[in-house]
Write a protein that holds these residues in place. Structure first.
Motif, PDB file in Angstrom:
ATOM      1  N   GLY A   1       1.366 -19.878  -3.015  1.00  0.00           N
ATOM      2  CA  GLY A   1       0.747 -19.276  -4.229  1.00  0.00           C
ATOM      3  C   GLY A   1       1.217 -17.964  -4.601  1.00  0.00           C
ATOM      4  O   GLY A   1       1.870 -17.235  -3.824  1.00  0.00           O
TER       5      GLY A   1
ATOM      6  N   THR B   1       2.540 -22.290  -6.891  1.00  0.00           N
ATOM      7  CA  THR B   1       1.507 -22.356  -8.024  1.00  0.00           C
ATOM      8  C   THR B   1       1.426 -20.798  -8.393  1.00  0.00           C
ATOM      9  O   THR B   1       0.922 -20.013  -7.466  1.00  0.00           O
ATOM     10  CB  THR B   1       0.183 -22.721  -7.484  1.00  0.00           C
ATOM     11  OG1 THR B   1       0.298 -24.085  -6.926  1.00  0.00           O
ATOM     12  CG2 THR B   1      -0.878 -22.984  -8.735  1.00  0.00           C
TER      13      THR B   1
ATOM     14  N   LEU C   1      -6.280 -20.363  -4.922  1.00  0.00           N
ATOM     15  CA  LEU C   1      -5.213 -20.646  -4.323  1.00  0.00           C
ATOM     16  C   LEU C   1      -5.206 -20.955  -2.919  1.00  0.00           C
ATOM     17  O   LEU C   1      -4.790 -22.007  -2.322  1.00  0.00           O
ATOM     18  CB  LEU C   1      -4.150 -19.449  -4.489  1.00  0.00           C
ATOM     19  CG  LEU C   1      -3.516 -19.257  -5.745  1.00  0.00           C
ATOM     20  CD1 LEU C   1      -2.586 -17.856  -5.707  1.00  0.00           C
ATOM     21  CD2 LEU C   1      -2.598 -20.487  -6.135  1.00  0.00           C
TER      22      LEU C   1
END
Ligand SMILES: Nc1ncnc2c1ncn2[C@@H]1O[C@H](COP(=O)(O)OP(=O)(O)OP(=O)(O)O)[C@@H](O)[C@H]1O
Ligand SMILES: Nc1ncnc2c1ncn2[C@@H]1O[C@H](COP(=O)(O)OP(=O)(O)OP(=O)(O)O)[C@@H](O)[C@H]1O
Ligand SMILES: [Mg+2]
Ligand SMILES: [Mg+2]
Lengths: 236, 282, 267, 351, 293
Positions: free
Chosen positions: D8, D49, D67
């Motif tokens: 993340g 992400t 996350l």
């Protein structure tokens, strides 16, 4: 000169039906008077005519053109002006500015000045107070201003909603003489008045409104002598 | 009681959001009490900052336990409210709004310039002492009290003031006292929210309590409405949740966020919950 | 006993004196009227008495004590209530709630009592609602109790103002043009209501341009012109006073009033 | 067994400070393209992400929790601002998720806990190099300016002040401003009256540009040396301030014209992908992604604890130069720091 | 140095006043709290950026076109966001809320379309060297701002006090229904006010972008707080008040930074302005609204 012809005028406030399909005619050059108890729907009628309230149904013909649903400024431009209930003067503008606003539709400066002189002659109090903010005037003074403001606009058809409210007796007389003068000059007038006897005296024709319906109509003199009307509105 | 692991995970993931919903709900109420008497006072963010800083310092420097810190965190905001209330409450509308925003900006400068408050670095390492039940307990209590008061003569007096102060005064409403009372209640609620916020996120900074947060807090109440105390809380919840719900839109997230607000106001101009409570207790 | 006494009461606005050194004694009990041309200072006088506007000079005594520097809510507590010429109902509140605010000065439940919904609060609130409903019945608005005040017609809003002012049965009730916007039949009903209010022991001071109403109802009439008191007396004296006819009534109205008086006496 | 390794990042992608987060995201994505060509852990792809924090503390925390809790990432890059790291760090550290700041230069970041790393060289390592250069050019008196409402700028200032004192420079004035300010005339007028040899500014690039532009308008000439902090090390300085920035010196482990092949390749690739020059933030992020990927490989499993341990043993040479962590998880060496000077809108090595 | 600081203060104050003029027209006169105002400001600057960079316009051509472009943006936003609320007589603060949502969407959209970076107008658009007059330094852009502020103040005062249109605007602001009864097309008039206000903001955006060499989507947002303060301390809707309050704010900030401590400039400025409000609750030139009992 103008004429007004209303058919099936219906107004709702939310779910309540304030006007239940009224028919009403104001012929050219006439003074027509609309009387009724508090809450009968007189003001609602006036607001619907001038476009402040949108009618649910019905036709409003001003000189033949259907103006139902027009916005107020278009109605005003078509020659129908209103003195609204509760005066509605521009409190933060001065008296002179309020009068100038009344003449908004009048392009002609000379004409504006002439009308202002006329208005100030009728209401000397306004002349003394041209620079006072209208909001600080007394109730009666504001009423004079509201009327004067409408007169500035050279209406062909004038809607008056309780013009004598809050005026001293001497001035009440003055109001009705103004109505008579206007009529003489050819202005068509629809008048809502609580001072029904005086109103019926100047009017040609009258309608009686009760909970959103016209319950009686006829020549003013006839209506003035109707026993039910005398009992309910003229106070025995 | 055994919490299933998926729920445990869910709660951990959304813990901060759950806390924020409660805290922002309290802030929305602190806005509500002043709007309810017709005042546009925007000191809430400043009060929240005072609550946050004073409570954080009590915890960090004085090592006081949280059950003492939390109630004490209202004291400083209330003192400020008293001090600014007297001269400021004469103002009305946007004039009052700017004067109270001024308070927030002055305090921000103090936090930034006085080393004791950590300057731009803020205060970090605040232990996470505020529990979810405390936040929601206080929120529930605040809604309940405001609801009960709203339905009494006090609520009627507040609404009357909002509509027409002169007429309310003539009815016997002590307008000055009500204004002050609303400001103090607002300071208490915002101070609590500040203290709770400081003790759930371990860090507070001077920029969290300025002009923008003040407007955000106002927007909670405007979006929700002020007919009942539930309305502003709902507004706060929606405005807090929206950016998280819209994470899927990545770049356009805040665009959608704004568009949703616009549509909500256009179609519900009196707030999402526009009904008003009956103002009679019998 | 004198309930209300003003001495040298004056209010100036930039360039004009709205109320000019007015001395007025209003005895307790009875119905008293203040009349005068538009802009004579009647509403300003009411504003001074109710504390909405501070005087430029002069004093006001009410029930024996000086109230000149008290705030409106303090005067309300002493029993001064009023209506407004430019209607000021609380538009978003219901009709009943409007009337309930009129009782505000008489509620005594404290915040803890309110929150705990203790007995005293409940009793008080129930009593208040009953009184408010009675007041609405008196003005004929019972059917609209739950309507939004702003949705009432003009005349009905005026009735609401009267109900809101009288519900607490104040010692002094100031009515500013209560009959404006009412037709003659409604005005007669209003006159009956004002008499009933007098019956509660409330002293009524009213401003009105409907002379029939004033003359029928009032015990004394004070006439203002350009802020000054030009006359005070009984209705019959007022009607005959040349200065009043000249400044205010006009000959036609004076004559009509004379005829009316004769008719009433005959009938 | 999952075919991807979830990682993340939390960056500012919206709002007024979005430029920083977007630059960082650019660097990360570019690195990821290269890394995922052969993958990590024997062919697995890294699934990155990137969550937006909008520079808001709460949104940053929410992003971190999302996350970790939902996306089950094994490591986090970011967040962008030091202030955000102070709020996010305790959360990720509690969950033992290694978290690597690429742009957080404030003091005390890695004190948050044993899982908090940073690859950005703290100002404390860079600024003294710059100041020594200035002293070598004959600077004896200096005025300091900084944005006092932002943790990054304030830390940078603290370091500048210490460096100046240590080198025996005479500090004539200390002036502050707000990060969003556009007008600095008052402070500059005051400083001009004191005639310092140098003016050192610790702030983000936008206000630094503004300061330089106004300084020239107020008549600061070549006789005054302007010294920038980490924030000034951006191609935007030239774009905004133009000729006004000429002569400013700044210390940096990286600059766009750094001649080594690796860097040149990076710059070319970045330009090809985004159509603009990379800045330091992009370069730091680019390296960080590689450092993390290498650590994952060395860890041998997509496991946070193992990755943390592997990260600590990092030894990597990237576009910034050779890189290792200290025991305290800060960058170990300031060897790569060079002093740059602005010439015609571009940074080059200072003579 | 004192003289230069005074000049600095006046110049800074002029930028505040320049920003506040259109704002006071929209917010002060029309009583609509329209937070999209800051966006018109950046819209004007971006249009000028495009015109000068891509279409080769000079400053004198770009300025009016950018101003009118911003005016058009203002009209469009007014129509999208506010016209419906006006029609249904929505509560006053709902305009604040809808424009709050609006700016959030607009700024975010602008950032993702235009990018977050700061841009600048071409450096040769106006001479960038400062004039030196008796030791005081002023640039062309700054002179332009002073000039534009003076012209706009004059024009706005003339419009509001001296013309029928100004009268109608004030009437509509107070009682839209009654204004309609006088024959005023309130929808069109509101659009016109938006247009004027947008033009003023757009021109301000160009000039301030030119002066500080920084054009970015949020540039208007950063000035909103100061804008609020200026028009309120000046007295809502009072143009002269906005000018004087703007200058006052600028001078106070500069003098605090120059002679007290730069870290305290906002604090001192705000504290003084709050005190001004305490002593004059309707602003320097505001009149308390008469609402008679
Ligand atoms: N805004 C409104 N919302 C809802 N109902 C309304 C509204 N305005 C008026 N009404 C209702 O419509 C009916 C007619 O009202 P209207 O004002 O037309 O009466 P009116 O005949 O003018 O009375 P008055 O003599 O008191 O002025 C009344 O029952 C009133 O309560
Ligand atoms: N706030 C004010 N500012 C300026 N003049 C005022 C103010 N209030 C009242 N006046 C003036 O004082 C005079 C008295 O006003 P007041 O309202 O008392 O008259 P009134 O006797 O009630 O008249 P009416 O019968 O028309 O209601 C009026 O000429 C009015 O214009
Ligand atoms: Mg009516
Ligand atoms: Mg009166």
């Amino acid at each position: 000169m103008s004429s007004l012809d209303v058919q099936g005028l219906t107004v709702f406030y939310g779910r309540t039906e304030a006007l239940k399909g009224i028919d009403l005619t104001v012929a050219e050059g006439q003074v027509v008077c609309l009387i009724g108890a508090n809450g009968a729907g007189k003001t609602t009628t006036m607001r619907a005519l001038s476009g402040l309230t949108r009618p649910r149904a019905g036709a409003i013909r001003l000189d033949g053109a259907d103006i139902a649903g027009w916005r107020p400024h278009r109605v005003a431009a078509a020659g129908m002006l209103q003195v609204p209930e509760g005066r509605q003067v521009f409190a933060e503008l001065t008296v002179a500015e309020n009068l100038a606003m009344g003449a908004w539709l009048l392009a002609d400066r000379a004409e504006t000045a002439r009308r202002q002189d006329q208005v100030l002659a009728r209401f000397p109090r306004l002349k003394e107070r041209l620079d006072q903010p209208a909001g600080s005037m007394s109730g009666g003074e504001q009423q004079m201003l509201a009327l004067g403001r409408a007169l500035m606009g050279a209406p062909r058809l004038l809607l008056l909603d309780e013009p004598s409210m809050g005026l001293a007796p001497l001035f009440v007389e003055e109001i009705f003489s103004i109505v008579a003068d206007l009529k003489r000059e050819g202005t068509t007038i629809l008048l809502v008045e609580q001072n029904a006897s005086a109103a019926l005296e100047v009017a040609d024709y009258a309608y009686v409104l009760e909970t959103g319906r016209i319950v009686l109509e006829g020549p003013a003199a006839t209506v003035a002598h109707d026993p039910a009307v005398v009992a309910a509105y003229l106070g025995g | 009681m055994i919490i299933p692991p998926w729920l445990d995970d869910f709660l951990w993931t959304y813990q901060n959001l759950i806390h924020a919903l409660g805290i922002n709900g309290l802030l929305a109420l602190s806005m509500y009490v002043v709007l309810a008497v017709g005042q546009l006072s925007l000191g809430q963010a400043a009060f929240m900052g005072l609550g946050a800083y004073s409570s954080a310092l009590m915890t960090l420097k004085l090592k006081l336990p949280f059950f003492m810190v939390l109630p004490a965190s209202c004291v400083v905001p209330v003192l400020f409210a008293l001090a600014i209330g007297v001269p400021t409450l004469r103002l009305s509308g946007v004039y009052l709004a700017i004067a109270t925003i001024g308070l927030g900006e002055v305090l921000r400068a103090v936090y930034l310039n006085v080393d004791y408050f950590g300057g731009a670095l803020g205060l970090s390492g605040i232990p996470e002492r505020a529990e979810t039940w405390m936040i929601y307990g206080l929120l529930f209590a605040a809604v309940a009290i405001l609801w009960l008061v709203g339905r009494s003569g006090v609520g009627r007096a507040m609404e009357a003031m909002r509509e027409d102060e002169t007429a309310a005064g003539v009815m016997g409403v002590n307008v000055g006292r009500y204004r002050m009372g609303a400001l103090l209640a607002s300071a208490v609620l915002a101070g609590l929210a500040g203290a709770l916020g400081a003790h759930v996120s371990s860090f507070i900074g001077p920029n969290e309590y300025g002009f923008e947060p003040a407007v955000t807090i106002l927007s909670y109440a405007l979006l929700g409405g002020i007919g009942t105390p539930l309305a502003p809380v709902l507004g706060a919840w929606i405005l807090t949740l929206l950016p998280e719900l819209l994470r899927g839109f990545s770049d356009l997230r805040l665009v959608f966020n704004g568009v949703i607000i616009v549509l909500a106001v256009l179609f519900l101009p009196n707030g999402l919950l526009s009904w008003r409570m009956k103002r009679r207790g019998a | 006993m004198i309930l209300l006494q003003t001495a040298g009461l004056t209010r100036r606005y930039a360039g004009l004196v709205a109320v000019d050194a007015v001395d007025m004694d209003i005895p307790a009990g009875g119905i008293h009227a203040v009349i005068g041309p538009n802009g004579a200072g009647k509403t300003t006088l009411f504003n001074l008495i109710s504390g909405v506007v501070p005087p430029s000079a002069g004093t006001i005594r009410f029930a024996g004590s000086a109230v000149t520097s008290l705030l409106p809510h303090e005067r309300a507590r002493l029993g001064i209530a009023r209506t407004f010429q430019n209607i000021r109902v609380f538009g978003a509140m219901t009709v009943l709630e409007n009337v309930l605010t009129g009782l505000h000065a008489h509620l005594s439940a404290t915040l803890p009592e309110i929150v705990a919904r203790l007995g005293r609060f409940r009793r008080e609130e129930r009593a208040a609602v009953d009184r408010a409903k009675d007041a609405l019945a008196l003005v004929g608005l019972s059917a609209r109790a739950d309507a939004r005040a702003a949705a009432l017609s003009y005349g009905d809003q005026r009735r609401l103002e009267i109900a809101r002012a009288m519900v607490a049965e104040p010692r002094l009730l100031l009515l500013d043009e209560p009959a404006a916007g009412m037709n003659p039949a409604e005005t007669e009903a209003l006159a009956a209501l004002v008499r009933r209010i007098r019956g509660f022991g409330t002293t009524v001071l009213l401003v009105e341009h409907d002379m029939g109403f004033v003359m029928d109802l009032s015990d004394t009439v004070t006439v203002l012109n350009f802020g000054r008191r030009i006359f005070q007396g009984t209705p019959a004296e007022v009607r005959r006073e040349p200065a009043v006819i000249e400044a205010y009534l006009g000959p036609k109205v004076a004559e009509r009033l004379a005829r009316r008086e004769a008719a009433t006496r005959a009938g | 067994q999952a075919q991807t390794v979830p990682v993340g990042a939390i960056e500012i992608l919206s709002g007024p400070a979005a430029a920083y987060g977007i630059a960082i995201k650019g660097g990360l994505d570019l690195a990821l393209d290269e890394i995922n060509q052969k993958g990590v852990l024997g062919g697995k792809k890294i699934a990155l992400t990137v969550e937006d924090s909008a520079a808001d503390k709460n949104q940053a925390i929410n992003a971190a929790r999302k996350l970790i809790g939902r996306d089950k990432v094994v490591a986090i890059i970011g967040p962008t601002l030091s202030n955000e790291m102070f709020a996010v760090g305790p959360v990720t550290n509690e969950r033992k998720i290694p978290t690597i700041g690429t742009s957080t230069t404030a003091n005390g970041i890695t004190d948050i806990g044993p899982y908090i790393f940073r690859t950005s060289l703290p100002e404390a390592d860079v600024v003294p190099v710059t100041f020594k250069k200035a002293q070598a050019r004959g600077v004896k008196t200096v005025a300091l300016m900084y944005a006092n409402d932002d943790a990054f700028s304030k830390s940078g200032f603290d370091v500048m002040k210490a460096a100046a004192e240590k080198l025996g420079l005479n500090i004539l004035a200390i002036e502050s401003f707000g990060t969003k300010d556009t007008d600095f005339a008052a402070q500059l007028t005051k400083i001009k009256g004191l005639k310092p040899d140098a003016v050192a500014i610790s702030a983000l690039v936008e206000p630094v540009s503004g300061v330089l532009l106004q300084a020239r308008q107020l008549g600061f000439g070549k006789e005054t040396l302007f010294i920038g902090g980490n924030g000034s090390n951006s191609p935007k300085l030239g774009a905004i301030a133009g000729a006004a920035a000429d002569g400013l010196i700044v210390g940096s482990p990286w600059f766009i014209g750094k001649p080594d092949a690796l860097n040149q390749k990076f710059v070319a690739a970045f330009k090809a992908k985004y159509g603009k020059d990379p800045d330091q933030f992009a370069a730091q992020a680019y390296d960080c992604m590689f450092i993390l990927a290498a650590a994952i490989d060395r860890a041998g499993a997509a496991d946070s604890e193992k990755i943390t341990a592997a990260l600590a043993k990092t030894s990597y040479t990237g576009v910034m130069g050779p890189f290792t962590f200290t025991d305290h998880r800060d960058p170990a060496s300031a060897e790569g720091v060079v002093v740059l000077e602005m010439r015609d809108g571009k940074f080059g090595i200072a003579p | 140095m004192f003289a230069q600081q005074l000049v600095n203060g006046v110049l800074l104050g002029a930028t505040y006043a320049l920003f506040a003029l259109g704002f006071t027209l929209m917010f002060g006169v029309l009583r609509v709290i329209n937070l999209t105002y800051g966006f018109y400001f950046s819209a004007g600057a971006f249009i000028a950026l495009f015109l000068t960079r891509q279409a080769g316009f000079g400053i004198w051509a770009a300025l009016p076109v950018a101003a009118m472009g911003a005016g058009a943006v203002a009209v469009a936003l007014d129509w999208l966001l506010l016209s419906r609320l006006r029609r249904v007589n929505a509560p006053e603060l709902s305009s604040l809320m809808v424009t709050l949502g609006g700016v959030l969407a607009l700024y975010s959209a602008a950032t993702s379309i235009l990018g977050p970076d700061i841009r600048r107008l071409p450096p040769d658009l106006v001479a960038s060297d400062a004039f030196v007059l008796a030791g005081l330094r002023v640039t062309t852009a700054q002179l332009l701002i002073l000039l534009a502020t003076a012209v706009m103040v004059g024009a706005l005062m003339a419009l509001m006090r001296g013309t029928r249109l100004g009268l109608a605007i004030r009437a509509m602001a107070e009682k839209p229904d009654a204004a309609g009864l006088m024959g005023i097309d309130t929808g069109r008039l509101a659009a016109l006010v938006s247009f004027i206000s947008g033009c003023l903001a757009g021109a301000g955006g160009v000039l301030i972008g030119l002066n500080f060499n920084a054009i970015h989507p949020y540039m208007g947002e950063a000035m909103m707080l100061r804008g609020f303060v200026v028009i309120i301390v000046g007295g809502l809707g009072d143009i002269r008040g906005a000018l004087i309050a703007g200058l006052l704010l600028g001078v106070i900030e500069v003098f605090t930074a120059g002679y007290v401590a730069s870290g305290l400039k906002e604090a001192v400025a705000f504290a003084i302005l709050v005190v001004v409000l305490w002593t004059r609750p309707s602003g320097l030139f505001g009149r308390a609204v008469v609402r008679r009992a």
